[in-house]
Design a protein around this motif. Structure first.
Motif, PDB file in Angstrom:
ATOM      1  N   LYS A   1     119.161   8.905 -23.507  1.00  0.00           N
ATOM      2  CA  LYS A   1     118.690  10.061 -22.750  1.00  0.00           C
ATOM      3  C   LYS A   1     117.623  10.766 -23.586  1.00  0.00           C
ATOM      4  CE  LYS A   1     121.958   9.986 -19.455  1.00  0.00           C
ATOM      5  NZ  LYS A   1     121.666   9.853 -18.004  1.00  0.00           N
TER       6      LYS A   1
ATOM      7  N   ASP B   1     115.499  14.067 -19.693  1.00  0.00           N
ATOM      8  CA  ASP B   1     116.776  14.260 -18.998  1.00  0.00           C
ATOM      9  C   ASP B   1     117.277  15.693 -19.161  1.00  0.00           C
ATOM     10  OD1 ASP B   1     117.570  11.376 -18.170  1.00  0.00           O
ATOM     11  OD2 ASP B   1     116.872  11.208 -20.248  1.00  0.00           O
ATOM     12  N   TYR B   2     117.008  16.275 -20.340  1.00  0.00           N
ATOM     13  CA  TYR B   2     117.522  17.621 -20.628  1.00  0.00           C
ATOM     14  C   TYR B   2     116.418  18.493 -21.235  1.00  0.00           C
ATOM     15  CZ  TYR B   2     122.025  15.182 -20.341  1.00  0.00           C
ATOM     16  OH  TYR B   2     123.076  14.425 -19.920  1.00  0.00           O
TER      17      TYR B   2
ATOM     18  N   THR C   1     115.254  16.984 -14.328  1.00  0.00           N
ATOM     19  CA  THR C   1     115.738  17.451 -15.631  1.00  0.00           C
ATOM     20  C   THR C   1     116.832  18.508 -15.461  1.00  0.00           C
ATOM     21  OG1 THR C   1     113.591  17.046 -16.613  1.00  0.00           O
ATOM     22  CG2 THR C   1     115.045  18.526 -17.806  1.00  0.00           C
TER      23      THR C   1
ATOM     24  N   LEU D   1     123.504  11.986 -26.201  1.00  0.00           N
ATOM     25  CA  LEU D   1     122.235  11.403 -25.735  1.00  0.00           C
ATOM     26  C   LEU D   1     122.228   9.882 -25.899  1.00  0.00           C
ATOM     27  CD1 LEU D   1     119.748  13.945 -27.403  1.00  0.00           C
ATOM     28  CD2 LEU D   1     120.696  14.014 -25.091  1.00  0.00           C
TER      29      LEU D   1
END
Ligand code: FEO
Length: 630
Positions: free
Chosen positions: A43, A72-73, A97, A132
């Motif tokens: 990730k 993703d974040y 996101t 992650l």
């Protein structure tokens, strides 16, 4: 531009060289840095955004690192706008996101952006983790470092702590091509990091201590703050040690800060006299700051750095002078404590500044006041000088000053100054209505070649100093060895404000800007534009651009040594005065001790002639005076 921190952690922040005041109040002469980081794993996580003005540059950096992957974040550690301003733009650009932040951060997003992205958020708190892939991020709550919502983030895989505002500093810290400087010399980091800490974080010493206690349980290889350079190795060890000192409000060093304000220079004189006395007593570190003219946050940082603070100020509207009141507010706002404080007040009719300063500092914990408090009535006098000396004794003892009895006193032999080479010049100015003026100067030096710059020091007592400041123009007439003593008397022993120093000299030449060229005894002239000015106390230093320069003859230049050997009249024995007869009009009569200048006849009355006395008429030193009794 991306900067690798580890194999898959990159700095993608920006340098701000255009900012004038950070957070609307802190001077940042070396700019500012807003850091953001990208972690590339199974990730992808981005940690924090940057200041609003750098959205596109930040996105460019991110794009370069991500190479087409979608984040993703977005981890939001701190909601202050220098880090959070671009959340909305980011969330619109990357609709998949997920936002990761504390509950309080999401509440703040509602205030800043009108939304908390409720369907795209992951709320985390102290001890929560985010996997992650290879990296697992652990969040550590750090409330009030420097806002209540703050989280810091630890990656145990690469031993990296993303520390939010903690361990930040002022300065752009880029390599000129946009990359953050990742290796920094601890000593170069410390001064601005100290100013940043005591300017921004100092009030929150207890929360910082709690964060340090948590950090002590982690294995730290690298710290990635939101401002300044990435820290590792010796720089990180230095930063952690300093934070432990700063957060506990302990002094970093033994030393004395003399912080003063002054209206007409008398309190300033007292501050410098005290500082000199402290140095003479062997105090290791003595700093003097004029609160009306210095960066207040640099002075605040020095007050926290050192263990002793002297406050010297004028009584003003029955309180301390405004700049002093403001300084004390900065200290109390930041929980100033645990220091030795000494007070010096000045007042012409009702001194009350010392009492006012004590009241202003009442809420500070663990302040110890020096037993000696100095009160000046308008200007330093015998009693206030004595009190300053007693205060210097007390403070020197308190800081453990140990003057080396065997060491020679530094810079105390005035004869050494005679071995510095000088030329002699007539510095020429003009009033705004075109009247010529000039004076003798000797401290002239070419200090730069390309472009040519001269530095000229002129006594503040001289009218020429005033006119040079006012008109920002000067010309130098370089005297040659043929110049007679009459020239020095004419330009050096009298003031041009009330007389025409050029009268009777003959026809003057003119520089292109109209400034005077003396008709003879000059071998070169230079016309100058004042670019910078520095207040040196008794003198002012003018740094000047050369706009015109001409050689007039090949006669050697007059040096100060040549003047003393061949031009200055030799002291002649004066006739003994006959009291009451007036046969020596330069010498008053009566049963007093007097000192007569053997060059111009000026009379000084007093039992002792101060060793640094300078004749006010001809500027010759005390050694040219002769003692007369009668
Ligand atoms: Fe750098 Fe508290 O913001």
């Amino acid at each position: 531009m991306k900067t690798p921190i580890t194999d898959d952690i990159f700095a993608i922040g920006v340098a701000d060289h255009g900012i004038d005041l950070f957070e609307g109040q802190f001077e940042v002469p070396d700019g500012m840095r807003y850091n953001s980081y990208a972690i590339l794993d199974e990730k992808v996580a981005v940690v924090d955004t940057v200041d609003a003005r750098f959205l596109q540059e930040w996105l460019d950096n991110m794009q370069e690192v991500l190479g087409g992957r979608q984040p993703d974040y977005l981890v939001v550690q701190h909601m202050e706008p220098d880090h959070s301003a671009n959340i909305q733009a980011f969330m619109e650009l990357f609709p998949a996101t997920v936002l990761v932040a504390s509950a309080q951060a999401f509440a703040m997003m509602q205030n800043f952006f009108g939304t908390q992205w409720s369907d795209r958020r992951q709320m985390v708190g102290d001890g929560d983790t985010l996997a992650l892939g290879r990296h697992v991020l652990t969040f550590v709550a750090a409330p009030m470092v420097h806002w209540p919502e703050v989280l810091v983030t630890y990656d145990a895989t690469d031993k990296v702590l993303f520390s939010a505002d903690a361990f930040g500093t002022f300065g752009a810290y880029d390599d000129g091509e946009g990359e953050v400087i990742a290796e920094v010399d601890p000593s170069s980091w410390t001064p601005e990091a100290r100013r940043y800490y005591f300017g921004i974080v100092a009030k929150y010493g207890a929360p910082v201590q709690r964060l340090l206690a948590k950090a002590a349980t982690l294995e730290l290889g690298t710290v990635c703050p939101l401002h300044g350079p990435v820290l590792s190795g010796a720089a990180l060890a230095n930063a952690v040690a300093l934070y432990q000192t700063w957060a506990s409000y302990a002094p970093e060093a033994k030393g004395i800060l003399v912080a003063y304000t002054s209206v007409y220079g008398h309190t300033r004189a007292a501050a410098h006299e005290l500082a000199e006395g402290l140095r003479e007593r062997g105090c290791p570190l003595v700093l003097v700051r004029d609160l009306a003219r210095c960066d207040p946050y640099e002075v605040v940082a020095q007050a926290f750095r050192l263990d002793t603070l002297v406050l010297a100020t004028t009584t003003y509207n029955t309180d301390a002078f405004p700049a002093m009141r403001e300084f004390l507010m900065h200290l109390t706002d930041r929980a100033f404590q645990n220091r030795l404080v000494a007070l010096v007040e000045n007042g012409s009719w009702a001194p009350g500044a010392a009492r006012a300063m004590r009241v202003a500092l009442e809420k500070c914990r663990d302040l110890r006041y020096a037993a000696h408090q100095v009160c000046i009535h308008s200007a330093l006098a015998r009693d206030s000088r004595k009190a300053l000396g007693e205060l210097a004794d007390e403070l020197a003892a308190a800081v453990g000053a140990t003057p080396d009895a065997d060491a020679e006193s530094p810079a105390t032999d005035p004869a050494a100054f005679n071995n510095i080479g000088y030329g002699l010049y007539v510095a020429v100015t003009r009033t705004s209505d075109g009247r010529d003026n000039g004076c003798i100067v000797n401290a002239v030096s070419q200090v730069a070649a390309t472009p040519a710059r001269l530095a000229i020091s002129i006594s503040k007592r001289n009218y020429t100093h005033h006119l040079a400041l006012q008109t920002e123009r000067l010309a130098l007439n370089c005297l040659d060895e043929s110049a007679p003593f009459e020239y020095f008397r004419r330009f050096g022993f009298q003031c041009g404000r009330g007389i025409d120093k050029f009268e009777g000299l003959g026809e003057l030449g003119r520089m292109a800007d109209g400034l005077a060229i003396l008709p003879e005894h000059v071998n070169a002239v230079l016309s100058l534009r004042v670019e910078q000015y520095m207040d040196l106390g008794s003198h002012g230093l003018f740094v000047c651009a050369v706009e015109e320069a001409r050689v007039l003859s090949s006669v050697p230049s007059m040096t100060y040594a040549y003047y003393h050997q061949h031009v200055k009249p030799k002291p002649a024995p004066l006739p003994a005065p006959t009291p009451g007869t007036g046969d020596n009009p330069g010498i008053a009569t009566g049963k007093k001790v007097r000192w007569v200048c053997k060059i111009c006849g000026f009379v000084y009355e007093g039992e002792e002639l101060p060793p640094d006395y300078v004749c006010p008429l001809c500027k010759h030193p005390a050694s040219d005076f002769e003692r007369i009794e009668g």
